[in-house]
Structures are given as structure tokens and as C-alpha cells.
Write an enzyme that holds these catalytic residues in place. Sequence first.
Site, PDB file in Angstrom:
ATOM      1  N   ASP A  95       0.547  -1.361   0.089  1.00 14.86           N
ATOM      2  CA  ASP A  95       0.165   0.099   0.188  1.00 14.86           C
ATOM      3  C   ASP A  95       0.771   1.412  -0.196  1.00 14.86           C
ATOM      4  O   ASP A  95       1.632   1.283   0.933  1.00 14.86           O
ATOM      5  CB  ASP A  95      -1.138  -0.118   1.121  1.00 14.86           C
ATOM      6  CG  ASP A  95      -2.106   0.816   0.768  1.00 14.86           C
ATOM      7  OD1 ASP A  95      -2.161   1.296   0.159  1.00 14.86           O
ATOM      8  OD2 ASP A  95      -3.012   0.479   2.324  1.00 14.86           O
TER       9      ASP A  95
ATOM     10  N   SER B 138       3.742  -6.070   2.246  1.00 15.03           N
ATOM     11  CA  SER B 138       2.428  -5.688   3.088  1.00 15.03           C
ATOM     12  C   SER B 138       0.844  -5.777   2.284  1.00 15.03           C
ATOM     13  O   SER B 138       1.097  -7.601   1.493  1.00 15.03           O
ATOM     14  CB  SER B 138       2.582  -3.780   3.374  1.00 15.03           C
ATOM     15  OG  SER B 138       1.713  -3.362   3.545  1.00 15.03           O
TER      16      SER B 138
ATOM     17  N   ASP C 292       3.477  -4.761  14.240  1.00 15.49           N
ATOM     18  CA  ASP C 292       4.718  -3.603  13.876  1.00 15.49           C
ATOM     19  C   ASP C 292       4.306  -2.327  13.468  1.00 15.49           C
ATOM     20  O   ASP C 292       5.303  -1.741  12.996  1.00 15.49           O
ATOM     21  CB  ASP C 292       5.424  -4.893  12.678  1.00 15.49           C
ATOM     22  CG  ASP C 292       4.247  -4.349  11.330  1.00 15.49           C
ATOM     23  OD1 ASP C 292       3.003  -4.039  11.825  1.00 15.49           O
ATOM     24  OD2 ASP C 292       4.306  -5.036   9.827  1.00 15.49           O
TER      25      ASP C 292
ATOM     26  N   HIS D 190       6.711  -1.721  10.062  1.00 15.82           N
ATOM     27  CA  HIS D 190       6.519  -2.139   8.860  1.00 15.82           C
ATOM     28  C   HIS D 190       6.886  -2.199   8.074  1.00 15.82           C
ATOM     29  O   HIS D 190       7.363  -2.964   6.985  1.00 15.82           O
ATOM     30  CB  HIS D 190       4.978  -1.495   9.016  1.00 15.82           C
ATOM     31  CG  HIS D 190       3.895  -2.486   8.085  1.00 15.82           C
ATOM     32  ND1 HIS D 190       3.578  -3.465   7.813  1.00 15.82           N
ATOM     33  CD2 HIS D 190       3.840  -1.527   7.053  1.00 15.82           C
ATOM     34  CE1 HIS D 190       2.945  -4.064   6.556  1.00 15.82           C
ATOM     35  NE2 HIS D 190       2.638  -2.841   6.456  1.00 15.82           N
TER      36      HIS D 190
END
Length: 405
Positions: free
Chosen positions: A32, A185, A352, A384
Site C-alpha cells: 500500500d 504488506s 509491527d 512495518h
Amino acid sequence: MIHCFALGLVWLTAAASGAAAFNTPVILVPGDGGNQLWANLNGANNHWYCERNTDKPVMAWLDLINLAYPAVHCLAYKLEMKFDPNTGRSRDNDGVSIVVPGFGETETVEWLSDVKIEQTGYYNKLVDHLVNKLGYRRGVDIVGAPFDFRRAPNEMSEYFVQLGALIERSYAANGNKPVVIVGHSLGCKVILHFLHSRSQAWKDKYVKDFVAAAGPFGGSASSVLASVSGYNLGLGFIRPLWFRDAQRSWPSTYYLYPSGLVFEESLAIVETKQRKYTLAEEDIRDLYQDIGYPHGYRHFKALGNLTDQTLPPGVRTHCVFGHGLKTAHQFRWTNGRQFPDQQPDIVYSDGDGTVNIRSLDVCVNWSGKQAQPVASVPVAGAEHVKLLTYSEFIDVVERAASGSD
Ligand SMILES: *[C@@H]1O[C@H](CO)[C@@H](O)[C@H](O)[C@H]1NC(C)=O
Ligand SMILES: *[C@@H]1O[C@H](CO)[C@@H](O)[C@H](O)[C@H]1NC(C)=O
């Protein structure tokens, strides 16, 4: 004559060792916000400050100048989607046409912007490492597969055809070596969806490994916040409300909704002075009614279970993810905060920083459910996005690529 023969021999030897020197192709699928998006404007009806027309595509994500007020309104307008009830699909905003540049190359997944600073780097550390250490060549044996990360797989059939072709092309161009697919992700869940759609024979032939970095296979609580109040990814200079309309309109926001199967359906994800909303369908319906965006429920219904996260990918998999960081889990507007326009009090759990641990380690459950091995590589304290710069992650890709794992 002897001279020619000797030259020929040298040439033959070089060609033979050249053939042996093919690298395992590496395919990079971003997450994303993990690749550049450009926009063509043709009569856009946006904020007074913004341009209406362009004669060539202009950088939208991520033009750093566009993150400042008031230009941020131009960016939010460009990225917002409209839902077309006739086709049941989302389209670009009025007067906007979004372009995904750089498919098959690496530039637009290495850097999110043409301003190359630490904050705009993405897959650049990994690519540099493979180029410098293993002699990889950008666009030849390491390639990017960027996509319109606002969408969910129900509107990505063209992308899946392109991705399949890119994998087959990379295989053929590199000595028929099966590829390593790397995802981050949202990209991990998109890859899982793609692999579910391919036959086992195809996967056995073309895919050697799947490296899933920070894969939110069970969704993420933060996507609820994004659609209710807006979420600024922790960037203090961005007001969450500036991007809320855009975030609400993205199918990917609902594709990453926390799954009731992973988070417990009875979890009170949202709590206001009036009531609690759990992850049960009726509560989600009420939630989007109550915030005046009933459309959110339609997206949730269509996308919440689109990819079955309990079904393994059918290829050898390495799950790399961070943990040990405070990660949003529940949202409360009980303490005088105005619902839904102000940011809530947040109840945290492990994860995360963006994705909750119970979602990140869903892939551990694939082990034993498929013939191919599944390895889990937890990395303490890895945030992340920063995870992509950690040696633990880069090592996993390097070992898969060099066959030394
Ligand atoms: C997804 O499936 C579960 C289990 O069947 C169900 O409880 C849930 O309501 C479904 N979610 C959506 C968004 O349809
Ligand atoms: C993983 O597997 C265990 C044991 O089968 C099960 O209890 C658990 O609910 C599963 N977790 C997920 C997220 O599917």
C-alpha cells in the site's frame, strides 16, 4: 588458424560459463503506497489551488511538495476514487486518470519519489544489495511489478495477466530459472490471491519461493481507522481528515479489513459514547450508516473475504515480519472525542506498528497444509516499512535467490 581456434575456444568457454551464471529472477511486488502513481488531469474539478489540466502525467504519489498545505488537497483529490453503481467498480475521480509507471523495471518500486531521500526509499536497499553482491541487473533479472494500490484483487484481473506474463518472461530470459516473488504488506495478500488462481503445475514450473514481508493476511485494525477518521501513517504534519475521503473510497482499505476469523468477531473494534461496534457484519453495517458512509459496508461485504487466508499459496514460503511494537487494535471515542471526525483514543496490541501480530503470523498456519516448506522469520522491533531495510529480510531474499537456503 590455431589463433582462430584458440579464440573460438575462449568464446565457447565464456558462453558456457555465461549460461551457468544466470541469476534466479526476483520479482518485486510492492504494498500500500509502495510504488509511484502518476496522474493525467483533464478538467479536474478540484480545490481552487490545484491544477485542472496537464499535458503529460504528473507525479501524484509521492510528490513531496504535494504533502504540504494546501497542495495536499490536490493530492487527495487525485487519489480519491468514485464508485460506479452501474458497473459495481471503482473508477478514478472526475477529470483524473491514474497511471502506474515502471512495470517490469525497478525505479518506481525502489523510490516513491524523484526526490531520493531516506524517507522515499522503498525496495532500493534490497535492489542495491542484489546488484552489488550478486551481480543482478535491473530490468533483466530483478524487476518490479507495481500496481494501483488503491484497488483490491476483484478489480485487478489485467494486472494478474501482466504479472503472470512478467514471471514467465523473466523465467525464459534467465535460463529457465523459476523465480522468487517478493511481496510487502498489501502486496503479500495480492500475491496470495494471484497464486490461488494459478495451477499447481504452473507454480511448480515458474515459482521457486515466495518471500512475504509484513503480510497482513488477516487484515489490520488500522484500516478501520483509515475509513472512519482517516489515518496519517503516523506522519504528524498530515491531518488525517485531509485523506479520509480518499482512504474511504479505496477498495484496498476494505480488502485489509481485520478478519473476524483472525481477530475474533466479538472484538469491540470501535467504541463510542453510544455503543460498541464489533467485527460482526450487522455492526459493521451500522458503523458505516452511523458515520454517514453506508458505502463502506458494501465494500466490506464484497472484499472482506475475497482472499481465503487459510488456504496456503502452494509454493515454498518465507514469512518475515516485525513484532514488539505498539500497534493499534481498538478505537475509542468515549473520552469527549468527537466521533468520527476527531482521532480516537487507541488501545494497542503487539505488531509491527501498523499490522497486528495475529495477522502477520497467519502464514505460520500454512505450514503442514502444503507440500512445500513454510518458514517464519520474526524480527524483533522491525517497523512495518523499515523492515525492508533490515539485513534479516535482505538475507532471506539473498539466500532464496542464490539457492543457498
Ligand atoms: C467472512 O466469512 C466469515 C465466516 O464465514 C463470516 O462470519 C463473515 O461475516 C464474512 N465476512 C464478510 C465480510 O462477508
Ligand atoms: C492456526 O491454527 C491453529 C491450530 O490449528 C488454530 O487454532 C488457529 O485458529 C489458526 N489461526 C489462524 C489465524 O487461522
